[in-house]
Design an enzyme around this catalytic site. Structure first.
Site, short mmCIF file in Angstrom:
data_model
loop_
_atom_site.label_atom_id
_atom_site.label_comp_id
_atom_site.label_asym_id
_atom_site.label_seq_id
_atom_site.Cartn_x
_atom_site.Cartn_y
_atom_site.Cartn_z
CG ASP A 1 53.82 41.26 46.11
OD1 ASP A 1 53.41 41.72 47.34
OD2 ASP A 1 53.62 40.33 45.62
CG ASP B 1 48.91 40.91 46.99
OD1 ASP B 1 49.65 40.53 45.96
OD2 ASP B 1 48.51 40.05 47.69
CG ASP C 1 57.48 31.08 43.45
OD1 ASP C 1 57.59 32.05 42.63
OD2 ASP C 1 56.36 30.87 44.10
#
Ligand code: ATP
Ligand code: MG
Length: 439
Positions: free
Chosen positions: A61, A59, A138
Protein backbone atom coordinates in the site's frame (compact mmCIF):
# COMPACT_ATOMS: atom_id res chain seq x y z
CA UNK A 1 3.68 7.31 23.01
CA UNK A 2 0.49 6.84 21.02
CA UNK A 3 -1.08 10.05 22.26
CA UNK A 4 1.72 12.59 21.79
CA UNK A 5 1.86 14.04 18.32
CA UNK A 6 5.18 15.66 17.57
CA UNK A 7 8.32 15.09 15.57
CA UNK A 8 8.59 11.56 14.23
CA UNK A 9 11.47 9.16 14.70
CA UNK A 10 13.27 8.84 11.41
CA UNK A 11 15.31 5.68 11.03
CA UNK A 12 17.92 6.03 8.27
CA UNK A 13 18.47 3.31 5.68
CA UNK A 14 21.60 2.09 7.44
CA UNK A 15 19.64 1.28 10.58
CA UNK A 16 16.75 -0.82 9.30
CA UNK A 17 16.45 -3.94 7.19
CA UNK A 18 14.11 -2.85 4.40
CA UNK A 19 15.80 -3.26 1.07
CA UNK A 20 14.37 -2.30 -2.29
CA UNK A 21 15.02 -5.89 -3.38
CA UNK A 22 12.15 -6.96 -1.20
CA UNK A 23 9.68 -4.44 -2.56
CA UNK A 24 7.78 -5.41 -5.67
CA UNK A 25 8.83 -3.72 -8.88
CA UNK A 26 5.31 -2.47 -9.36
CA UNK A 27 5.29 -0.74 -5.99
CA UNK A 28 8.69 0.81 -6.67
CA UNK A 29 7.52 2.10 -10.03
CA UNK A 30 4.54 3.81 -8.43
CA UNK A 31 6.68 5.30 -5.68
CA UNK A 32 9.28 6.63 -8.12
CA UNK A 33 6.79 8.07 -10.54
CA UNK A 34 4.96 9.92 -7.76
CA UNK A 35 8.29 11.24 -6.54
CA UNK A 36 9.39 12.43 -9.99
CA UNK A 37 6.08 14.21 -10.36
CA UNK A 38 6.93 16.16 -7.24
CA UNK A 39 4.73 14.36 -4.76
CA UNK A 40 5.54 12.72 -1.47
CA UNK A 41 5.31 8.93 -1.66
CA UNK A 42 5.61 6.32 1.06
CA UNK A 43 5.13 2.62 1.41
CA UNK A 44 2.91 2.09 4.42
CA UNK A 45 0.87 -0.48 6.34
CA UNK A 46 1.30 -4.22 6.11
CA UNK A 47 4.05 -3.91 3.50
CA UNK A 48 6.41 -1.99 5.78
CA UNK A 49 5.38 -3.94 8.89
CA UNK A 50 5.96 -7.33 7.30
CA UNK A 51 9.26 -6.35 5.68
CA UNK A 52 10.58 -5.10 9.01
CA UNK A 53 9.58 -8.44 10.52
CA UNK A 54 11.38 -10.29 7.74
CA UNK A 55 8.09 -11.63 6.36
CA UNK A 56 6.80 -11.52 2.83
CA UNK A 57 4.14 -8.82 2.49
CA UNK A 58 0.76 -9.83 1.09
CA UNK A 59 0.47 -6.59 -0.83
CA UNK A 60 1.93 -3.09 -0.97
CA UNK A 61 0.00 0.00 0.00
CA UNK A 62 1.22 3.49 -0.84
CA UNK A 63 0.39 6.81 0.82
CA UNK A 64 0.91 10.13 -0.94
CA UNK A 65 0.01 13.80 -0.82
CA UNK A 66 -1.20 13.57 -4.44
CA UNK A 67 -4.99 13.63 -4.72
CA UNK A 68 -6.70 10.60 -6.26
CA UNK A 69 -7.35 12.39 -9.55
CA UNK A 70 -3.69 13.40 -9.75
CA UNK A 71 -2.58 9.84 -9.13
CA UNK A 72 -5.03 8.59 -11.72
CA UNK A 73 -3.59 11.00 -14.28
CA UNK A 74 -0.06 9.74 -13.66
CA UNK A 75 -0.95 6.10 -14.34
CA UNK A 76 -2.78 4.96 -17.42
CA UNK A 77 -3.20 1.54 -15.80
CA UNK A 78 -5.09 2.97 -12.85
CA UNK A 79 -8.65 3.10 -11.65
CA UNK A 80 -10.36 5.37 -9.17
CA UNK A 81 -12.27 3.29 -6.69
CA UNK A 82 -14.07 4.23 -3.56
CA UNK A 83 -16.31 2.35 -1.27
CA UNK A 84 -15.63 4.04 1.99
CA UNK A 85 -13.20 6.62 0.61
CA UNK A 86 -11.54 7.38 -2.68
CA UNK A 87 -8.48 5.35 -3.60
CA UNK A 88 -6.53 4.60 -6.73
CA UNK A 89 -5.71 1.09 -7.84
CA UNK A 90 -2.74 0.83 -10.16
CA UNK A 91 -2.65 -2.49 -11.95
CA UNK A 92 0.45 -4.33 -13.15
CA UNK A 93 -0.63 -7.67 -14.53
CA UNK A 94 -2.15 -9.49 -11.57
CA UNK A 95 -0.65 -7.17 -8.99
CA UNK A 96 -2.63 -4.22 -7.74
CA UNK A 97 -0.94 -1.37 -5.90
CA UNK A 98 -3.29 0.63 -3.74
CA UNK A 99 -2.52 4.33 -3.56
CA UNK A 100 -4.26 6.41 -0.91
CA UNK A 101 -4.07 10.14 -0.36
CA UNK A 102 -3.02 11.22 3.15
CA UNK A 103 -6.14 11.52 5.24
CA UNK A 104 -6.89 13.05 8.53
CA UNK A 105 -8.58 11.24 11.38
CA UNK A 106 -11.42 12.61 13.41
CA UNK A 107 -11.80 13.83 16.83
CA UNK A 108 -15.22 12.33 17.52
CA UNK A 109 -16.29 15.36 19.56
CA UNK A 110 -15.11 18.04 17.18
CA UNK A 111 -15.96 16.48 13.89
CA UNK A 112 -18.68 18.03 11.83
CA UNK A 113 -22.02 16.38 12.02
CA UNK A 114 -22.69 13.78 9.41
CA UNK A 115 -19.30 12.19 9.75
CA UNK A 116 -19.84 10.50 13.03
CA UNK A 117 -22.94 8.80 14.34
CA UNK A 118 -23.10 7.11 17.69
CA UNK A 119 -19.30 7.33 17.82
CA UNK A 120 -19.00 5.51 14.52
CA UNK A 121 -17.28 7.08 11.53
CA UNK A 122 -19.57 7.19 8.54
CA UNK A 123 -17.42 9.18 6.15
CA UNK A 124 -13.72 9.36 6.45
CA UNK A 125 -12.36 11.25 3.50
CA UNK A 126 -10.87 14.45 4.81
CA UNK A 127 -7.40 14.89 3.35
CA UNK A 128 -4.45 15.65 5.58
CA UNK A 129 -0.67 15.53 5.71
CA UNK A 130 1.70 12.70 6.56
CA UNK A 131 1.41 13.31 10.27
CA UNK A 132 -2.41 13.32 10.20
CA UNK A 133 -2.32 10.15 8.16
CA UNK A 134 -0.05 8.45 10.67
CA UNK A 135 -2.38 9.16 13.58
CA UNK A 136 -5.58 8.08 11.88
CA UNK A 137 -4.29 4.57 11.19
CA UNK A 138 -5.37 1.66 13.32
CA UNK A 139 -2.32 0.12 15.03
CA UNK A 140 1.12 1.56 15.68
CA UNK A 141 2.83 -1.25 13.75
CA UNK A 142 0.61 -0.43 10.76
CA UNK A 143 1.63 3.19 10.84
CA UNK A 144 5.24 2.98 9.71
CA UNK A 145 6.24 4.74 6.50
CA UNK A 146 9.05 3.92 4.12
CA UNK A 147 10.15 7.11 2.38
CA UNK A 148 11.16 6.67 -1.25
CA UNK A 149 13.23 9.88 -1.16
CA UNK A 150 15.90 8.62 1.22
CA UNK A 151 14.76 5.06 2.07
CA UNK A 152 14.28 5.95 5.71
CA UNK A 153 11.46 4.67 7.92
CA UNK A 154 9.26 7.32 9.52
CA UNK A 155 7.60 6.50 12.82
CA UNK A 156 5.16 8.91 14.49
CA UNK A 157 3.37 6.55 16.85
CA UNK A 158 6.03 4.33 18.41
CA UNK A 159 5.31 1.52 16.00
CA UNK A 160 8.92 0.42 15.74
CA UNK A 161 9.27 -0.16 19.48
CA UNK A 162 5.99 -2.09 19.50
CA UNK A 163 7.13 -4.13 16.53
CA UNK A 164 10.30 -5.09 18.36
CA UNK A 165 8.36 -5.95 21.50
CA UNK A 166 5.72 -7.95 19.65
CA UNK A 167 2.93 -5.72 20.84
CA UNK A 168 -0.20 -4.76 18.94
CA UNK A 169 -1.36 -1.39 20.17
CA UNK A 170 -4.19 0.70 18.84
CA UNK A 171 -3.34 4.34 18.18
CA UNK A 172 -5.07 6.76 20.53
CA UNK A 173 -7.92 5.98 22.88
CA UNK A 174 -8.81 2.32 22.36
CA UNK A 175 -12.46 2.63 23.34
CA UNK A 176 -13.00 5.56 20.97
CA UNK A 177 -11.08 4.04 18.08
CA UNK A 178 -13.06 0.78 18.25
CA UNK A 179 -16.29 2.72 18.46
CA UNK A 180 -15.35 4.78 15.42
CA UNK A 181 -14.86 1.60 13.46
CA UNK A 182 -15.75 -1.67 15.23
CA UNK A 183 -14.05 -3.70 12.49
CA UNK A 184 -10.79 -2.65 14.14
CA UNK A 185 -11.61 -5.21 16.84
CA UNK A 186 -11.55 -7.95 14.22
CA UNK A 187 -8.38 -6.49 12.77
CA UNK A 188 -6.77 -6.58 16.23
CA UNK A 189 -7.51 -10.28 16.45
CA UNK A 190 -6.38 -10.91 12.90
CA UNK A 191 -2.99 -9.23 13.37
CA UNK A 192 -2.44 -10.75 16.81
CA UNK A 193 -3.06 -14.21 15.29
CA UNK A 194 -1.02 -13.62 12.16
CA UNK A 195 1.96 -11.92 13.78
CA UNK A 196 1.87 -13.86 17.03
CA UNK A 197 1.76 -10.50 18.85
CA UNK A 198 0.09 -9.87 22.14
CA UNK A 199 -2.56 -7.19 22.24
CA UNK A 200 -1.55 -4.41 24.61
CA UNK A 201 -3.79 -4.46 27.72
CA UNK A 202 -5.27 -1.03 26.91
CA UNK A 203 -6.09 -2.12 23.39
CA UNK A 204 -7.43 -5.42 24.67
CA UNK A 205 -9.72 -4.28 27.47
CA UNK A 206 -12.57 -2.80 25.38
CA UNK A 207 -12.91 -5.96 23.29
CA UNK A 208 -14.80 -7.55 26.16
CA UNK A 209 -17.69 -5.08 26.01
CA UNK A 210 -17.69 -3.53 22.54
CA UNK A 211 -18.31 -6.70 20.53
CA UNK A 212 -21.95 -5.84 20.13
CA UNK A 213 -20.94 -2.85 18.00
CA UNK A 214 -20.15 -5.27 15.22
CA UNK A 215 -23.87 -5.67 14.71
CA UNK A 216 -23.90 -2.24 13.06
CA UNK A 217 -21.41 -3.26 10.38
CA UNK A 218 -22.86 -4.03 6.94
CA UNK A 219 -22.92 -7.75 6.14
CA UNK A 220 -20.92 -7.20 2.95
CA UNK A 221 -18.01 -5.59 4.79
CA UNK A 222 -18.01 -8.42 7.32
CA UNK A 223 -17.81 -10.91 4.47
CA UNK A 224 -14.64 -9.19 3.18
CA UNK A 225 -13.22 -9.19 6.67
CA UNK A 226 -14.21 -12.82 7.20
CA UNK A 227 -12.14 -13.89 4.23
CA UNK A 228 -9.12 -12.05 5.61
CA UNK A 229 -9.69 -13.61 9.03
CA UNK A 230 -10.05 -17.19 7.83
CA UNK A 231 -8.31 -17.49 4.49
CA UNK A 232 -4.95 -15.92 5.27
CA UNK A 233 -3.30 -19.00 6.72
CA UNK A 234 -3.92 -18.32 10.42
CA UNK A 235 -7.52 -19.43 10.73
CA UNK A 236 -7.02 -21.70 13.74
CA UNK A 237 -5.36 -19.04 15.91
CA UNK A 238 -7.83 -16.45 14.68
CA UNK A 239 -10.79 -18.63 15.55
CA UNK A 240 -9.46 -19.35 19.03
CA UNK A 241 -8.81 -15.65 19.65
CA UNK A 242 -12.23 -14.60 18.35
CA UNK A 243 -13.76 -17.10 20.74
CA UNK A 244 -11.52 -15.93 23.55
CA UNK A 245 -12.71 -12.34 23.15
CA UNK A 246 -16.29 -13.48 22.57
CA UNK A 247 -16.35 -11.80 19.15
CA UNK A 248 -17.04 -14.98 17.21
CA UNK A 249 -20.70 -14.88 18.11
CA UNK A 250 -21.18 -11.61 16.26
CA UNK A 251 -20.00 -13.31 13.09
CA UNK A 252 -21.53 -16.78 13.47
CA UNK A 253 -24.28 -16.61 16.09
CA UNK A 254 -25.79 -20.03 15.33
CA UNK A 255 -22.41 -21.77 15.38
CA UNK A 256 -21.45 -19.99 18.56
CA UNK A 257 -24.62 -21.22 20.28
CA UNK A 258 -23.71 -24.79 19.31
CA UNK A 259 -20.14 -24.33 20.52
CA UNK A 260 -21.44 -23.13 23.86
CA UNK A 261 -23.12 -26.50 24.31
CA UNK A 262 -19.87 -28.29 23.56
CA UNK A 263 -19.73 -31.89 24.70
CA UNK A 264 -16.64 -34.10 24.57
CA UNK A 265 -14.96 -31.57 22.34
CA UNK A 266 -17.85 -31.49 19.83
CA UNK A 267 -18.36 -29.59 17.63
CA UNK A 268 -15.22 -27.63 18.38
CA UNK A 269 -12.97 -30.36 16.97
CA UNK A 270 -14.66 -30.30 13.57
CA UNK A 271 -14.34 -26.54 13.22
CA UNK A 272 -10.75 -26.49 14.46
CA UNK A 273 -9.70 -29.39 12.23
CA UNK A 274 -11.49 -27.90 9.25
CA UNK A 275 -9.70 -24.60 9.75
CA UNK A 276 -6.41 -26.42 10.21
CA UNK A 277 -6.89 -28.06 6.81
CA UNK A 278 -7.63 -24.64 5.33
CA UNK A 279 -4.43 -23.21 6.82
CA UNK A 280 -2.43 -26.11 5.41
CA UNK A 281 -3.87 -25.52 1.96
CA UNK A 282 -3.03 -21.81 2.11
CA UNK A 283 0.46 -22.72 3.24
CA UNK A 284 0.89 -25.10 0.32
CA UNK A 285 -0.37 -22.47 -2.12
CA UNK A 286 -3.48 -24.51 -2.93
CA UNK A 287 -6.76 -22.76 -3.65
CA UNK A 288 -9.25 -22.30 -0.85
CA UNK A 289 -12.89 -21.41 -1.28
CA UNK A 290 -15.25 -19.50 0.96
CA UNK A 291 -17.85 -22.17 0.13
CA UNK A 292 -15.93 -24.87 1.98
CA UNK A 293 -15.06 -22.51 4.81
CA UNK A 294 -18.72 -21.68 5.40
CA UNK A 295 -19.61 -25.38 5.08
CA UNK A 296 -17.24 -26.08 7.96
CA UNK A 297 -18.26 -23.13 10.11
CA UNK A 298 -22.01 -23.67 9.76
CA UNK A 299 -22.12 -27.45 9.73
CA UNK A 300 -23.09 -27.99 13.34
CA UNK A 301 -26.21 -25.77 13.25
CA UNK A 302 -27.18 -27.37 9.94
CA UNK A 303 -26.61 -30.88 11.28
CA UNK A 304 -28.67 -30.23 14.40
CA UNK A 305 -31.51 -28.68 12.48
CA UNK A 306 -31.50 -31.45 9.89
CA UNK A 307 -31.61 -34.04 12.64
CA UNK A 308 -34.69 -32.39 14.11
CA UNK A 309 -36.35 -32.29 10.69
CA UNK A 310 -35.56 -35.96 10.16
CA UNK A 311 -37.10 -36.79 13.49
CA UNK A 312 -40.25 -35.21 12.11
CA UNK A 313 -40.15 -37.65 9.22
CA UNK A 314 -38.24 -35.88 6.51
CA UNK A 315 -35.67 -37.76 4.43
CA UNK A 316 -32.04 -36.99 5.18
CA UNK A 317 -31.51 -35.26 1.86
CA UNK A 318 -34.61 -33.13 2.19
CA UNK A 319 -33.74 -32.30 5.78
CA UNK A 320 -30.24 -31.17 4.80
CA UNK A 321 -31.61 -29.05 1.96
CA UNK A 322 -34.10 -27.31 4.17
CA UNK A 323 -31.79 -26.94 7.18
CA UNK A 324 -29.09 -25.58 4.86
CA UNK A 325 -31.47 -22.99 3.44
CA UNK A 326 -32.64 -21.90 6.87
CA UNK A 327 -29.19 -21.60 8.40
CA UNK A 328 -27.76 -19.76 5.39
CA UNK A 329 -30.69 -17.36 5.32
CA UNK A 330 -30.14 -16.48 8.98
CA UNK A 331 -26.38 -16.26 8.56
CA UNK A 332 -26.29 -13.88 5.60
CA UNK A 333 -28.22 -11.32 7.61
CA UNK A 334 -25.02 -11.04 9.64
CA UNK A 335 -22.17 -11.88 7.29
CA UNK A 336 -23.08 -11.95 3.63
CA UNK A 337 -22.14 -14.86 1.42
CA UNK A 338 -22.54 -14.35 -2.32
CA UNK A 339 -24.94 -16.80 -3.91
CA UNK A 340 -22.27 -18.44 -6.04
CA UNK A 341 -20.64 -19.63 -2.83
CA UNK A 342 -23.73 -20.44 -0.79
CA UNK A 343 -25.01 -22.73 -3.54
CA UNK A 344 -21.76 -24.67 -3.32
CA UNK A 345 -21.87 -24.75 0.45
CA UNK A 346 -25.33 -26.22 0.31
CA UNK A 347 -24.22 -28.84 -2.21
CA UNK A 348 -21.39 -29.93 0.05
CA UNK A 349 -23.90 -30.49 2.85
CA UNK A 350 -26.50 -32.31 0.77
CA UNK A 351 -23.81 -34.51 -0.75
CA UNK A 352 -23.13 -35.82 2.75
CA UNK A 353 -26.38 -37.75 2.51
CA UNK A 354 -25.91 -38.69 -1.11
CA UNK A 355 -22.45 -40.15 -0.51
CA UNK A 356 -24.09 -42.86 1.57
CA UNK A 357 -26.06 -44.10 -1.41
CA UNK A 358 -23.45 -45.50 -3.69
CA UNK A 359 -24.76 -48.77 -5.11
CA UNK A 360 -25.32 -49.42 -8.80
CA UNK A 361 -24.63 -46.39 -10.98
CA UNK A 362 -24.88 -43.93 -8.12
CA UNK A 363 -21.22 -43.98 -7.09
CA UNK A 364 -20.10 -43.19 -10.61
CA UNK A 365 -22.50 -40.29 -10.88
CA UNK A 366 -21.43 -38.87 -7.54
CA UNK A 367 -17.78 -39.26 -8.41
CA UNK A 368 -18.34 -37.21 -11.57
CA UNK A 369 -20.15 -34.45 -9.68
CA UNK A 370 -18.33 -31.09 -9.69
CA UNK A 371 -18.66 -30.86 -5.93
CA UNK A 372 -17.46 -34.41 -5.27
CA UNK A 373 -13.98 -33.47 -4.13
CA UNK A 374 -15.16 -30.87 -1.64
CA UNK A 375 -17.94 -33.13 -0.38
CA UNK A 376 -15.50 -36.03 0.02
CA UNK A 377 -13.01 -33.82 1.89
CA UNK A 378 -15.84 -32.73 4.12
CA UNK A 379 -16.89 -36.34 4.75
CA UNK A 380 -13.30 -37.16 5.71
CA UNK A 381 -13.29 -34.26 8.11
CA UNK A 382 -16.49 -35.46 9.76
CA UNK A 383 -15.18 -39.02 9.95
CA UNK A 384 -11.83 -37.93 11.36
CA UNK A 385 -13.43 -35.90 14.10
CA UNK A 386 -15.53 -38.88 15.12
CA UNK A 387 -18.94 -37.87 13.86
CA UNK A 388 -21.53 -40.60 13.49
CA UNK A 389 -19.16 -43.53 12.87
CA UNK A 390 -18.49 -42.37 9.35
CA UNK A 391 -15.03 -43.92 9.14
CA UNK A 392 -16.08 -46.97 7.04
CA UNK A 393 -17.96 -44.79 4.56
CA UNK A 394 -15.05 -42.36 4.24
CA UNK A 395 -12.68 -45.27 3.77
CA UNK A 396 -14.91 -46.76 1.08
CA UNK A 397 -14.74 -43.54 -0.91
CA UNK A 398 -11.00 -43.25 -0.45
CA UNK A 399 -10.59 -46.75 -1.80
CA UNK A 400 -13.03 -46.10 -4.61
CA UNK A 401 -10.83 -43.30 -5.90
CA UNK A 402 -7.70 -45.40 -5.60
CA UNK A 403 -8.79 -48.40 -7.65
CA UNK A 404 -9.25 -48.70 -11.42
CA UNK A 405 -12.56 -48.26 -13.23
CA UNK A 406 -13.38 -51.96 -13.31
CA UNK A 407 -12.90 -52.37 -9.60
CA UNK A 408 -15.00 -49.30 -9.04
CA UNK A 409 -17.94 -50.96 -10.74
CA UNK A 410 -17.44 -54.01 -8.54
CA UNK A 411 -17.29 -51.88 -5.42
CA UNK A 412 -20.47 -50.06 -6.35
CA UNK A 413 -22.26 -53.32 -7.07
CA UNK A 414 -21.34 -54.68 -3.69
CA UNK A 415 -22.07 -51.45 -1.83
CA UNK A 416 -25.04 -51.29 0.47
CA UNK A 417 -27.95 -49.22 -0.78
CA UNK A 418 -27.18 -46.79 2.05
CA UNK A 419 -29.19 -43.88 3.41
CA UNK A 420 -32.84 -44.68 2.96
CA UNK A 421 -32.40 -48.40 3.53
CA UNK A 422 -31.05 -47.87 7.00
CA UNK A 423 -34.11 -46.02 8.17
CA UNK A 424 -36.18 -48.24 10.34
CA UNK A 425 -39.45 -46.68 9.59
CA UNK A 426 -40.15 -44.87 6.42
CA UNK A 427 -42.91 -42.38 6.68
CA UNK A 428 -45.21 -41.28 3.99
CA UNK A 429 -43.54 -39.22 1.31
CA UNK A 430 -43.93 -35.57 2.03
CA UNK A 431 -43.44 -32.74 -0.32
CA UNK A 432 -40.56 -30.60 0.79
CA UNK A 433 -41.62 -27.13 1.89
CA UNK A 434 -39.02 -25.69 -0.46
CA UNK A 435 -40.90 -27.38 -3.26
CA UNK A 436 -38.02 -29.61 -4.19
CA UNK A 437 -38.84 -33.17 -5.16
CA UNK A 438 -37.44 -35.80 -2.87
CA UNK A 439 -34.46 -37.46 -4.39
P1 ATP B 1 -2.46 -7.09 5.38
O1 ATP B 1 -1.19 -7.79 5.58
O2 ATP B 1 -3.65 -7.90 5.75
O3 ATP B 1 -2.61 -6.43 4.03
P2 ATP B 1 -2.47 -4.38 6.30
O4 ATP B 1 -1.98 -3.80 7.59
O5 ATP B 1 -1.75 -3.93 5.07
O6 ATP B 1 -2.43 -5.93 6.47
P3 ATP B 1 -4.84 -3.44 5.02
O7 ATP B 1 -6.24 -3.84 5.27
O8 ATP B 1 -4.22 -3.75 3.71
O9 ATP B 1 -3.99 -4.06 6.20
O10 ATP B 1 -4.77 -1.88 5.30
C1 ATP B 1 -3.62 -1.10 5.00
C2 ATP B 1 -3.38 -0.10 6.09
O11 ATP B 1 -4.46 0.83 6.15
C3 ATP B 1 -3.26 -0.67 7.49
O12 ATP B 1 -1.97 -1.12 7.77
C4 ATP B 1 -3.66 0.51 8.34
O13 ATP B 1 -2.59 1.41 8.48
C5 ATP B 1 -4.72 1.19 7.50
N1 ATP B 1 -6.09 0.72 7.85
C6 ATP B 1 -6.77 -0.27 7.27
N2 ATP B 1 -7.97 -0.43 7.82
C7 ATP B 1 -8.08 0.49 8.78
C8 ATP B 1 -9.10 0.85 9.71
N3 ATP B 1 -10.25 0.21 9.76
N4 ATP B 1 -8.84 1.89 10.55
C9 ATP B 1 -7.68 2.56 10.49
N5 ATP B 1 -6.69 2.26 9.66
C10 ATP B 1 -6.88 1.25 8.79
MG1 MG C 1 -2.23 -4.43 3.04
Amino acid sequence: MTDKPGAPDVIPRSEHCISRNHISEAALKVLYRLKSAGFEAFLVGGGVRDLLLGREPKDFDIATDAHPEEVHELFRNSRLIGRRFKLVHVRFGREIIEVATFRSGHDAENSDTGHVEDGMILRDNVYGNLEDDAWRRDFTVNSLYYDIRDFSVVDYTGGLADLKAGVLRIIGDAEQRYQEDPVRMLRAVRFAAKLGFRIHPHSEAPLAHLGERLEAIPAARLFDEMLKLFLSGYAVETFELLRHYDLFRYLFPATDACLAREEHGFPHTLVAKGLENTDQRVDAGKPVTPAYLFAVLLWEPVRERAEALQAEGMSEIQALQLAGDEIIAAQIARVSLPKRFSLQTREIWVMQARLKRRNGKRAERLFAHTRFRAAYDFLLLRAETGEDELQPLAQWWTEYQDVNAENRTDMAQQAPAGGAQKRRRRRRRRKSPAGQPES
